[in-house]
Design an enzyme around this catalytic site. Sequence first.
Site, PDB file in Angstrom:
ATOM      1  N   ARG A 112      45.877  46.580  61.196  1.00 46.92           N
ATOM      2  CA  ARG A 112      45.914  47.320  59.931  1.00 46.92           C
ATOM      3  C   ARG A 112      46.567  48.684  60.184  1.00 46.92           C
ATOM      4  O   ARG A 112      46.068  49.461  61.005  1.00 46.92           O
ATOM      5  CB  ARG A 112      44.487  47.508  59.393  1.00 46.92           C
ATOM      6  CG  ARG A 112      44.435  48.393  58.184  1.00 46.92           C
ATOM      7  CD  ARG A 112      43.033  48.600  57.620  1.00 46.92           C
ATOM      8  NE  ARG A 112      43.132  49.549  56.540  1.00 46.92           N
ATOM      9  CZ  ARG A 112      42.389  50.646  56.412  1.00 46.92           C
ATOM     10  NH1 ARG A 112      41.416  50.920  57.269  1.00 46.92           N
ATOM     11  NH2 ARG A 112      42.583  51.472  55.412  1.00 46.92           N
ATOM     12  N   HIS A 152      47.111  56.182  52.793  1.00 45.42           N
ATOM     13  CA  HIS A 152      46.035  56.656  53.673  1.00 45.42           C
ATOM     14  C   HIS A 152      46.187  58.186  53.771  1.00 45.42           C
ATOM     15  O   HIS A 152      46.421  58.742  54.837  1.00 45.42           O
ATOM     16  CB  HIS A 152      46.120  55.974  55.041  1.00 45.42           C
ATOM     17  CG  HIS A 152      44.852  56.047  55.851  1.00 45.42           C
ATOM     18  ND1 HIS A 152      44.205  54.931  56.336  1.00 45.42           N
ATOM     19  CD2 HIS A 152      44.109  57.096  56.269  1.00 45.42           C
ATOM     20  CE1 HIS A 152      43.125  55.285  57.028  1.00 45.42           C
ATOM     21  NE2 HIS A 152      43.042  56.615  57.003  1.00 45.42           N
ATOM     22  N   GLU A 194      39.860  54.609  51.153  1.00 44.43           N
ATOM     23  CA  GLU A 194      38.739  55.534  50.945  1.00 44.43           C
ATOM     24  C   GLU A 194      38.962  56.556  49.826  1.00 44.43           C
ATOM     25  O   GLU A 194      39.026  57.766  50.078  1.00 44.43           O
ATOM     26  CB  GLU A 194      38.407  56.269  52.238  1.00 44.43           C
ATOM     27  CG  GLU A 194      38.003  55.364  53.371  1.00 44.43           C
ATOM     28  CD  GLU A 194      37.571  56.142  54.616  1.00 44.43           C
ATOM     29  OE1 GLU A 194      37.448  57.364  54.558  1.00 44.43           O
ATOM     30  OE2 GLU A 194      37.340  55.492  55.653  1.00 44.43           O
ATOM     31  N   ASN A 204      34.890  50.019  54.942  1.00 42.66           N
ATOM     32  CA  ASN A 204      34.847  50.932  56.086  1.00 42.66           C
ATOM     33  C   ASN A 204      33.425  51.413  56.229  1.00 42.66           C
ATOM     34  O   ASN A 204      32.858  51.953  55.266  1.00 42.66           O
ATOM     35  CB  ASN A 204      35.733  52.161  55.851  1.00 42.66           C
ATOM     36  CG  ASN A 204      37.205  51.858  55.967  1.00 42.66           C
ATOM     37  OD1 ASN A 204      37.591  50.711  56.186  1.00 42.66           O
ATOM     38  ND2 ASN A 204      38.028  52.878  55.815  1.00 42.66           N
ATOM     39  N   TYR A 242      30.524  53.240  59.004  1.00 39.82           N
ATOM     40  CA  TYR A 242      30.253  53.844  60.304  1.00 39.82           C
ATOM     41  C   TYR A 242      28.777  54.150  60.517  1.00 39.82           C
ATOM     42  O   TYR A 242      28.275  54.097  61.617  1.00 39.82           O
ATOM     43  CB  TYR A 242      31.031  55.155  60.445  1.00 39.82           C
ATOM     44  CG  TYR A 242      32.528  54.960  60.547  1.00 39.82           C
ATOM     45  CD1 TYR A 242      33.137  54.857  61.788  1.00 39.82           C
ATOM     46  CD2 TYR A 242      33.335  54.874  59.416  1.00 39.82           C
ATOM     47  CE1 TYR A 242      34.499  54.679  61.912  1.00 39.82           C
ATOM     48  CE2 TYR A 242      34.704  54.691  59.523  1.00 39.82           C
ATOM     49  CZ  TYR A 242      35.280  54.594  60.768  1.00 39.82           C
ATOM     50  OH  TYR A 242      36.626  54.399  60.884  1.00 39.82           O
ATOM     51  N   GLU A 278      37.348  49.114  58.805  1.00 38.08           N
ATOM     52  CA  GLU A 278      37.132  50.140  59.835  1.00 38.08           C
ATOM     53  C   GLU A 278      35.679  50.122  60.265  1.00 38.08           C
ATOM     54  O   GLU A 278      34.778  50.020  59.410  1.00 38.08           O
ATOM     55  CB  GLU A 278      37.422  51.559  59.322  1.00 38.08           C
ATOM     56  CG  GLU A 278      38.863  51.887  59.133  1.00 38.08           C
ATOM     57  CD  GLU A 278      39.075  53.325  58.639  1.00 38.08           C
ATOM     58  OE1 GLU A 278      38.232  54.209  58.932  1.00 38.08           O
ATOM     59  OE2 GLU A 278      40.085  53.539  57.952  1.00 38.08           O
TER      60      GLU A 278
END
Length: 454
Positions: A75, A119, A164, A290, A292, A350
């Site tokens: 990606r 992005h 995002e 995404n 985390y 991600e």
Amino acid sequence: MVVFPQGFFWGTATSAYQIEGAWNEEGKGPSIWDVFSHTPGKILDGSTGDTACDHYHRYQEDIALMARLGLNAYRFSVSWPRVLPEGQGTVNSLGLDFYDRLVDALCECGIEPFVTLYHWDLPQALQDGGGWEARNTALAFADYVSVVASRLGDRVHHWITLNEPLAVVVAGYVLGIHPPAKQQPHAAVQVSHHLNVAHSLAVQVLRGLCPASKVGITHVSLPVYPASESSEDQAAAQRFDCLVNRWFWEPSLTGQYPVEGWELLAEFVPQTDAGDEELLRVPIDFFGHNSYTRAVVRNDPSVPLVGASQVPQVGRPHTGMGWEVYPDHLYDSLLRITKDYRPPAIFVTENGAAYPDEVQAGRVADVQRVHYLREHLVRAGRAIAAGVPLQGYFCWSLLDNFEWTYGYTQRFGIVYVDFDTQQRIVKDSGYFYSRIASHNELEENGGNETALPE
Ligand code: IFM
């Protein structure tokens, strides 16, 4: 043993500004990140993305690395001002040629390109005309998408419109820590609407030009857990979740903003055009996730609008970014998105961790990152077993790179980059990830973390 489905995509993710360098070469125009990083005091270590990982010149070496690691997907993002230096109008064919070569090189190695179209590196010329606060930027985005899709659409089968939107809105227009560094809630809500318009227009363009390809959007998710069982904290967690997650996910997944979101943002209603409601209903083929860490949230009337704040999880493990390591968030959020919205497919676009890695005797023994990846991949595998339509996982990131306002102080790569020499060294986590990707399975209780390359 956690076994992944046949055809599962194993990849890494990067973005143009964070790795390419060549910031002013071969006709590229300036982006808002070029201008911002060149402004003294904005980046923690005073650095810029001018050279970054020099991927613009070293992409062949980087693709060879992915192939050596046995990865079958990659990606990356296209830099809008590399393709259209002014954001609209004249196309820079040399910039487009770079992505053409990149896609060819990936295909030659059997690596599936997943292309992110935005992005964060907005052309500065568009920012000067109002940026995402101006509806024209969404229209210009659709034209740019058409230029890229016309050139790459014969080989690219997966498109991600935006990366995002939450970060664009909150970091750029609420906290003011990313360009254009504003703290204006009204502008923030307007920008979030224009991003949705841009996304929907782009989906329509891609459906027209590449009808066989899959089109999605990537949202960052912050699973929210109440700090206590009290009804105040539970309600606070719901409000926080509404503004941080649902406000961004639901236009993409249901075509509508959450009603509770409008209640919280009532004083900041954005300008819309007739037909926007219809436009936002354009469906997607996959949801890019995404993820985390999580947020533990308590009731906090001192915080405007949301009336909630995050509770630091003292005593728990954290990454170099100060993000709590809580692998269950991945399982919980994948299940929740599946149950609540039934997207046709999900990709983890991600997931990864920054740690202060060091090279010792030519090796980077990044034990903590290996642990982080293993624990999260176990949760991904369990989510698939529970019915989540997860079709791929992209580790952030292939290379250590320019981590926005943190500059080069945070290393997220599974490949170490020496920024003085541009030497790449595969970290232990890279070999670990390679074994999982190559075998399509993972020992649930560990065991193969420390083995060196096969
Ligand atoms: O580096 C970023 C990336 O650009 C977007 N998602 C989060 C990553 C880590 O902060």
